[in-house]
Design an enzyme around this catalytic site. Structure first.
Site, PDB file in Angstrom:
ATOM      1  N   ARG A  72      -2.529  -1.858  -3.737  1.00  0.00           N
ATOM      2  CA  ARG A  72      -3.593  -0.988  -3.730  1.00  0.00           C
ATOM      3  C   ARG A  72      -3.458   0.139  -4.576  1.00  0.00           C
ATOM      4  O   ARG A  72      -2.349   0.806  -4.544  1.00  0.00           O
ATOM      5  CB  ARG A  72      -3.916  -0.176  -2.144  1.00  0.00           C
ATOM      6  CG  ARG A  72      -4.948   0.756  -2.346  1.00  0.00           C
ATOM      7  CD  ARG A  72      -4.893   1.670  -0.985  1.00  0.00           C
ATOM      8  NE  ARG A  72      -5.826   2.755  -1.113  1.00  0.00           N
ATOM      9  CZ  ARG A  72      -5.584   3.898  -0.382  1.00  0.00           C
ATOM     10  NH1 ARG A  72      -4.640   4.067   0.182  1.00  0.00           N
ATOM     11  NH2 ARG A  72      -6.581   4.897  -0.302  1.00  0.00           N
ATOM     12  N   ASN A 122       0.787  -1.238   0.159  1.00  0.00           N
ATOM     13  CA  ASN A 122      -0.016  -0.025  -0.041  1.00  0.00           C
ATOM     14  C   ASN A 122       0.867   1.171   0.027  1.00  0.00           C
ATOM     15  O   ASN A 122       1.494   1.484   1.055  1.00  0.00           O
ATOM     16  CB  ASN A 122      -0.838   0.013   1.220  1.00  0.00           C
ATOM     17  CG  ASN A 122      -1.985   0.939   1.393  1.00  0.00           C
ATOM     18  OD1 ASN A 122      -1.989   2.038   0.513  1.00  0.00           O
ATOM     19  ND2 ASN A 122      -2.862   0.910   2.091  1.00  0.00           N
ATOM     20  N   HIS A 128     -11.459   4.897  -1.680  1.00  0.00           N
ATOM     21  CA  HIS A 128     -11.488   4.381  -0.433  1.00  0.00           C
ATOM     22  C   HIS A 128     -12.338   3.068  -0.462  1.00  0.00           C
ATOM     23  O   HIS A 128     -12.794   2.592   0.325  1.00  0.00           O
ATOM     24  CB  HIS A 128     -11.987   5.259   1.032  1.00  0.00           C
ATOM     25  CG  HIS A 128     -11.216   6.384   1.109  1.00  0.00           C
ATOM     26  ND1 HIS A 128     -11.697   7.671   1.434  1.00  0.00           N
ATOM     27  CD2 HIS A 128      -9.888   6.453   1.344  1.00  0.00           C
ATOM     28  CE1 HIS A 128     -10.562   8.432   1.536  1.00  0.00           C
ATOM     29  NE2 HIS A 128      -9.598   7.878   1.620  1.00  0.00           N
ATOM     30  N   ARG A 143      -6.206  18.257   2.028  1.00  0.00           N
ATOM     31  CA  ARG A 143      -6.893  18.351   0.878  1.00  0.00           C
ATOM     32  C   ARG A 143      -8.030  19.300   1.250  1.00  0.00           C
ATOM     33  O   ARG A 143      -8.739  19.011   2.363  1.00  0.00           O
ATOM     34  CB  ARG A 143      -7.143  16.970   0.295  1.00  0.00           C
ATOM     35  CG  ARG A 143      -6.132  16.608  -0.515  1.00  0.00           C
ATOM     36  CD  ARG A 143      -6.376  14.848  -0.949  1.00  0.00           C
ATOM     37  NE  ARG A 143      -6.053  13.882  -0.059  1.00  0.00           N
ATOM     38  CZ  ARG A 143      -6.284  12.563  -0.155  1.00  0.00           C
ATOM     39  NH1 ARG A 143      -7.159  12.637  -1.012  1.00  0.00           N
ATOM     40  NH2 ARG A 143      -5.901  11.708   0.856  1.00  0.00           N
ATOM     41  N   GLU A 196      -7.871  -2.983   4.780  1.00  0.00           N
ATOM     42  CA  GLU A 196      -7.750  -2.814   3.411  1.00  0.00           C
ATOM     43  C   GLU A 196      -6.855  -3.762   2.753  1.00  0.00           C
ATOM     44  O   GLU A 196      -7.092  -4.152   1.787  1.00  0.00           O
ATOM     45  CB  GLU A 196      -7.112  -1.207   2.991  1.00  0.00           C
ATOM     46  CG  GLU A 196      -8.131  -0.232   3.353  1.00  0.00           C
ATOM     47  CD  GLU A 196      -7.327   1.155   2.926  1.00  0.00           C
ATOM     48  OE1 GLU A 196      -8.020   2.018   2.337  1.00  0.00           O
ATOM     49  OE2 GLU A 196      -6.412   1.478   4.054  1.00  0.00           O
TER      50      GLU A 196
END
Length: 411
Positions: free
Chosen positions: A101, A19, A189, A249, A389
């Site tokens: 990922r 990842n 996500h 962000r 994840e």
């Protein structure tokens, strides 16, 4: 319960998951020889501050330690350090695949795919849509294609889970030709929300199969409305800039503000991109930190820290209300990711703002980061569910590699 992801044998014993972010790489090894795939990795860790002054590498149960990385090629050097440690961990077992990922799969990739040179070239075209993650995942893939061309590499997309979005949720109010060129709301996500679609019904039963709102709150943040465990609306859109205010962000922004920055303040495209991705959000408003924990400690005596936290919570509450409207109500609210799982103060403030929906929490359970934090009598079930994840990516890679092997065998 065995699913399509668990029933295929693999060519080897272990799956490595990478990842990759701009300054860190998480890595994990999963035992692909067991079915169903265990959710806890055999071994995992993280390289941090890649390209920075003090990079470290840490493993399961071991404190991070300094690691020397070639200043000219720090990312490649970090990958080399991970590969050295993976080889030491194999213990004679084989590596079935490497799962990555990959944040953006565009309109073309709606499911995991084995990466070759042609797929890699496609994915490089999506770098402008996810510049904080896409180029680094692809750099790792490219390096392994060069050095281990026979090792299966599987791209697992954050956008794929949201392919169930109805067309009206995908569309942007731009000329129709933009839709035909692939400009649409993709959502992100997805690996995290995919995991919740498995874990929530296991822990909370049918309540999770109804009108569920999942809040992935980390350095990046988004909300996802799920109905029947499928994504029906989400806050992130064409890029990973949209929706909620995040660590650095901006989240949803009037496009006129971007025009103003470029036309009146004369910022270049590169300067605007850097501002929106790296200098905005909690960090930009507070001028202190992108971490809510730091801001919570400063809010009593710092106006900008208070303003940043207030705006952060307001954006979550506002978007949550919009998604609840799409769902026609709310049965379950689930918090996940770093802030969602571990910041009781943020959860409390969000839930207070959603009291009109029947959300109420138990203060002691919330302070303890319990799995079920809803107050007795709350009309909405409120839960905390740690995301996973890496397991989702490993599971997808096991399924794909097994499927390809079965097809080659003609079975």
């Amino acid at each position: 319960m065995t699913s399509q992801f668990d029933r295929y044998a693999t060519q080897g014993d272990l799956v490595l998951v990478l990842n990759c972010g701009s300054s860190s790489i998480k890595f994990a090894l999963f035992d692909a020889g067991r079915s169903p795939l265990p959710r806890t990795p055999v071994w995992n860790g993280k390289v941090q501050d890649i390209g920075g002054p003090a990079p470290t590498i840490g493993e399961t149960g071991v404190a991070p330690e300094p690691v020397a990385l070639d200043a000219a090629r720090p990312y490649h050097a970090a990958l080399d350090r991970i590969r050295e440690r993976v080889r030491a961990r194999l213990g004679g077992r084989r590596l079935a695949a490497v799962a990555h990922r990959v944040v953006h799969g565009g309109a073309k990739y709606a499911a995991p795919v084995r990466v070759d040179a042609a797929v890699l070239a496609d994915l490089q075209g999506y770098i402008p849509l996810a510049p904080l993650h896409q180029p680094f995942a692809l750099e790792a893939i490219e390096e392994l294609l060069r050095t281990r061309p026979g090792l299966p590499q599987v791209a697992c997309f954050d956008t794929a889970f949201h392919r169930t979005l109805p067309e009206v949720e995908q569309m942007l109010a731009l000329p129709w030709s933009a839709w035909e060129r692939g400009l649409r709301r993709y959502g992100f996500h997805g690996l995290s929300y995919d995991y919740l679609s498995v874990a929530l019904p296991e822990r909370h039963g049918d309540a999770a199969r109804g009108r569920t709102l999942a809040a992935h709150l980390g350095s990046g943040a988004s909300l996802c409305a799920l109905q029947g465990l499928q994504s029906v609306a989400t806050t992130m859109g064409f890029s990973a800039l949209d929706g909620l205010m995040m660590g650095t962000r901006c989240g949803a922004l009037d496009p006129g503000a971007v025009i103003y920055l470029m036309e009146i303040e004369k910022l270049t495209l590169e300067q605007v991109g850097h501002l929106l991705y790296h200098e905005s959000g909690l960090l930009g408003v507070s001028g202190i930190s992108a971490d809510p924990r730091v801001l919570l400690a400063r809010e009593a005596d710092n106006e900008r820290a208070r303003a940043a936290l207030a705006l952060y919570v307001r954006r979550i509450v506002r978007e949550a209300g919009a998604l609840a409207a799409v769902l026609g109500g709310l049965d379950l609210l689930a918090f996940t990711a770093g802030i969602g799982e571990h910041n009781a103060a943020v959860r409390a403030r969000v839930c207070e703002g959603l009291a009109f929906l029947g959300v109420a929490i138990d203060a002691e359970a919330n302070a303890a980061d319990a799995f079920d934090i809803g107050a007795k009598g709350s009309r909405v079930r409120v839960v905390v569910e740690p995301t996973n994840e890496e397991w989702v990516a490993a599971r997808q890679a096991v399924a794909l590699v097994g499927t390809l092997a079965t097809q080659r065998a003609g079975l």
